[in-house]
Design a protein around this motif. Sequence first.
Motif, PDB file in Angstrom:
ATOM      1  N   LEU A  98       0.822  -1.204   0.000  1.00 60.51           N
ATOM      2  CA  LEU A  98       0.000   0.000   0.000  1.00 60.51           C
ATOM      3  C   LEU A  98       0.860   1.260   0.000  1.00 60.51           C
ATOM      4  O   LEU A  98       0.579   2.209  -0.728  1.00 60.51           O
ATOM      5  CB  LEU A  98      -0.940  -0.008   1.205  1.00 60.51           C
ATOM      6  CG  LEU A  98      -1.884   1.172   1.326  1.00 60.51           C
ATOM      7  CD1 LEU A  98      -2.758   1.320   0.087  1.00 60.51           C
ATOM      8  CD2 LEU A  98      -2.734   1.028   2.572  1.00 60.51           C
ATOM      9  N   LYS A  99       1.919   1.262   0.776  1.00 62.37           N
ATOM     10  CA  LYS A  99       2.812   2.430   0.816  1.00 62.37           C
ATOM     11  C   LYS A  99       3.445   2.685  -0.552  1.00 62.37           C
ATOM     12  O   LYS A  99       3.599   3.833  -0.960  1.00 62.37           O
ATOM     13  CB  LYS A  99       3.892   2.229   1.884  1.00 62.37           C
ATOM     14  CG  LYS A  99       3.364   2.345   3.290  1.00 62.37           C
ATOM     15  CD  LYS A  99       4.388   1.826   4.270  1.00 62.37           C
ATOM     16  CE  LYS A  99       4.919   2.897   5.130  1.00 62.37           C
ATOM     17  NZ  LYS A  99       5.847   2.394   6.169  1.00 62.37           N
ATOM     18  N   GLU A 100       3.767   1.618  -1.256  1.00 66.29           N
ATOM     19  CA  GLU A 100       4.314   1.779  -2.602  1.00 66.29           C
ATOM     20  C   GLU A 100       3.262   2.401  -3.519  1.00 66.29           C
ATOM     21  O   GLU A 100       3.557   3.317  -4.289  1.00 66.29           O
ATOM     22  CB  GLU A 100       4.756   0.421  -3.153  1.00 66.29           C
ATOM     23  CG  GLU A 100       5.346   0.494  -4.532  1.00 66.29           C
ATOM     24  CD  GLU A 100       5.756  -0.873  -5.060  1.00 66.29           C
ATOM     25  OE1 GLU A 100       5.782  -1.011  -6.301  1.00 66.29           O
ATOM     26  OE2 GLU A 100       6.047  -1.777  -4.268  1.00 66.29           O
ATOM     27  N   TRP A 101       2.023   1.924  -3.445  1.00 66.00           N
ATOM     28  CA  TRP A 101       0.920   2.451  -4.269  1.00 66.00           C
ATOM     29  C   TRP A 101       0.696   3.933  -3.995  1.00 66.00           C
ATOM     30  O   TRP A 101       0.501   4.718  -4.913  1.00 66.00           O
ATOM     31  CB  TRP A 101      -0.345   1.648  -3.980  1.00 66.00           C
ATOM     32  CG  TRP A 101      -1.574   2.128  -4.687  1.00 66.00           C
ATOM     33  CD1 TRP A 101      -2.510   2.978  -4.179  1.00 66.00           C
ATOM     34  CD2 TRP A 101      -2.005   1.811  -6.006  1.00 66.00           C
ATOM     35  NE1 TRP A 101      -3.511   3.197  -5.102  1.00 66.00           N
ATOM     36  CE2 TRP A 101      -3.220   2.491  -6.242  1.00 66.00           C
ATOM     37  CE3 TRP A 101      -1.489   1.006  -7.020  1.00 66.00           C
ATOM     38  CZ2 TRP A 101      -3.922   2.392  -7.432  1.00 66.00           C
ATOM     39  CZ3 TRP A 101      -2.200   0.910  -8.204  1.00 66.00           C
ATOM     40  CH2 TRP A 101      -3.390   1.594  -8.398  1.00 66.00           C
ATOM     41  N   LEU A 102       0.737   4.303  -2.705  1.00 64.82           N
ATOM     42  CA  LEU A 102       0.490   5.689  -2.315  1.00 64.82           C
ATOM     43  C   LEU A 102       1.746   6.558  -2.356  1.00 64.82           C
ATOM     44  O   LEU A 102       1.671   7.765  -2.117  1.00 64.82           O
ATOM     45  CB  LEU A 102      -0.105   5.738  -0.897  1.00 64.82           C
ATOM     46  CG  LEU A 102      -1.473   5.094  -0.721  1.00 64.82           C
ATOM     47  CD1 LEU A 102      -1.852   5.059   0.760  1.00 64.82           C
ATOM     48  CD2 LEU A 102      -2.520   5.833  -1.535  1.00 64.82           C
ATOM     49  N   ARG A 103       2.884   5.924  -2.615  1.00 64.15           N
ATOM     50  CA  ARG A 103       4.182   6.613  -2.646  1.00 64.15           C
ATOM     51  C   ARG A 103       4.493   7.289  -1.310  1.00 64.15           C
ATOM     52  O   ARG A 103       4.810   8.477  -1.247  1.00 64.15           O
ATOM     53  CB  ARG A 103       4.232   7.612  -3.795  1.00 64.15           C
ATOM     54  CG  ARG A 103       4.095   6.932  -5.134  1.00 64.15           C
ATOM     55  CD  ARG A 103       4.190   7.893  -6.259  1.00 64.15           C
ATOM     56  NE  ARG A 103       4.104   7.131  -7.503  1.00 64.15           N
ATOM     57  CZ  ARG A 103       3.615   7.613  -8.608  1.00 64.15           C
ATOM     58  NH1 ARG A 103       3.193   8.847  -8.667  1.00 64.15           N
ATOM     59  NH2 ARG A 103       3.552   6.865  -9.689  1.00 64.15           N
ATOM     60  N   ILE A 104       4.388   6.477  -0.254  1.00 58.75           N
ATOM     61  CA  ILE A 104       4.663   6.952   1.102  1.00 58.75           C
ATOM     62  C   ILE A 104       5.953   6.312   1.578  1.00 58.75           C
ATOM     63  O   ILE A 104       6.104   5.087   1.537  1.00 58.75           O
ATOM     64  CB  ILE A 104       3.512   6.586   2.062  1.00 58.75           C
ATOM     65  CG1 ILE A 104       2.238   7.306   1.650  1.00 58.75           C
ATOM     66  CG2 ILE A 104       3.887   6.901   3.507  1.00 58.75           C
ATOM     67  CD1 ILE A 104       1.011   6.889   2.444  1.00 58.75           C
ATOM     68  N   ASP A 105       6.884   7.155   2.023  1.00 57.31           N
ATOM     69  CA  ASP A 105       8.118   6.671   2.626  1.00 57.31           C
ATOM     70  C   ASP A 105       8.002   6.845   4.138  1.00 57.31           C
ATOM     71  O   ASP A 105       7.300   7.720   4.619  1.00 57.31           O
ATOM     72  CB  ASP A 105       9.324   7.475   2.117  1.00 57.31           C
ATOM     73  CG  ASP A 105       9.559   7.260   0.630  1.00 57.31           C
ATOM     74  OD1 ASP A 105       9.335   6.145   0.147  1.00 57.31           O
ATOM     75  OD2 ASP A 105       9.958   8.230  -0.049  1.00 57.31           O
ATOM     76  N   GLY A 106       8.696   6.022   4.865  1.00 61.38           N
ATOM     77  CA  GLY A 106       8.683   6.143   6.316  1.00 61.38           C
ATOM     78  C   GLY A 106       7.513   5.417   6.943  1.00 61.38           C
ATOM     79  O   GLY A 106       6.687   4.801   6.260  1.00 61.38           O
ATOM     80  N   ASN A 107       7.463   5.496   8.272  1.00 56.17           N
ATOM     81  CA  ASN A 107       6.466   4.750   9.030  1.00 56.17           C
ATOM     82  C   ASN A 107       5.480   5.637   9.772  1.00 56.17           C
ATOM     83  O   ASN A 107       4.680   5.131  10.562  1.00 56.17           O
ATOM     84  CB  ASN A 107       7.170   3.822  10.024  1.00 56.17           C
ATOM     85  CG  ASN A 107       8.095   2.855   9.326  1.00 56.17           C
ATOM     86  OD1 ASN A 107       7.798   2.374   8.237  1.00 56.17           O
ATOM     87  ND2 ASN A 107       9.236   2.567   9.927  1.00 56.17           N
ATOM     88  N   ASP A 108       5.524   6.929   9.553  1.00 57.32           N
ATOM     89  CA  ASP A 108       4.673   7.855  10.298  1.00 57.32           C
ATOM     90  C   ASP A 108       3.187   7.602  10.078  1.00 57.32           C
ATOM     91  O   ASP A 108       2.371   7.867  10.954  1.00 57.32           O
ATOM     92  CB  ASP A 108       4.989   9.307   9.927  1.00 57.32           C
ATOM     93  CG  ASP A 108       6.387   9.724  10.343  1.00 57.32           C
ATOM     94  OD1 ASP A 108       6.989   9.028  11.191  1.00 57.32           O
ATOM     95  OD2 ASP A 108       6.869  10.743   9.823  1.00 57.32           O
ATOM     96  N   GLU A 109       2.816   7.095   8.922  1.00 55.97           N
ATOM     97  CA  GLU A 109       1.403   6.896   8.571  1.00 55.97           C
ATOM     98  C   GLU A 109       0.930   5.460   8.761  1.00 55.97           C
ATOM     99  O   GLU A 109      -0.196   5.129   8.391  1.00 55.97           O
ATOM    100  CB  GLU A 109       1.180   7.317   7.108  1.00 55.97           C
ATOM    101  CG  GLU A 109       1.501   8.756   6.809  1.00 55.97           C
ATOM    102  CD  GLU A 109       0.444   9.709   7.322  1.00 55.97           C
ATOM    103  OE1 GLU A 109      -0.702   9.291   7.545  1.00 55.97           O
ATOM    104  OE2 GLU A 109       0.770  10.894   7.493  1.00 55.97           O
TER     105      GLU A 109
END
Length: 93
Positions: free
Chosen positions: A6-17
């Motif tokens: 999911l993080k790859e799909w949303l282009r989110i780096d890190g663990n904050d979310e």
Amino acid sequence: MEINELKEWLRIDGNDEDATLTGLISSSEILIKQSTGVDPEDVEADTNAQDLYKLLQKIIIADLYENRLGASKINPIIVSLYAQLEAYKLKKE
């Protein structure tokens, strides 16, 4: 669905979310179940159905994540994918 996918799909780096994303994954499963009657377990044996389920989850989650104040219209892609997933379940029965 795995959080890293999911993080790859949303282009989110890190663990904050991570907590937010985990909640959205659970919420997407509930939304899909209520709209189609399909649980994640219902598609385990069919990779095409799994892919469809995951795509629907990703689109739902992206919509919820990016429109936190709520969208005024339902994404037509979501409606189409709901119908396709529901048709899969009906065909399977």
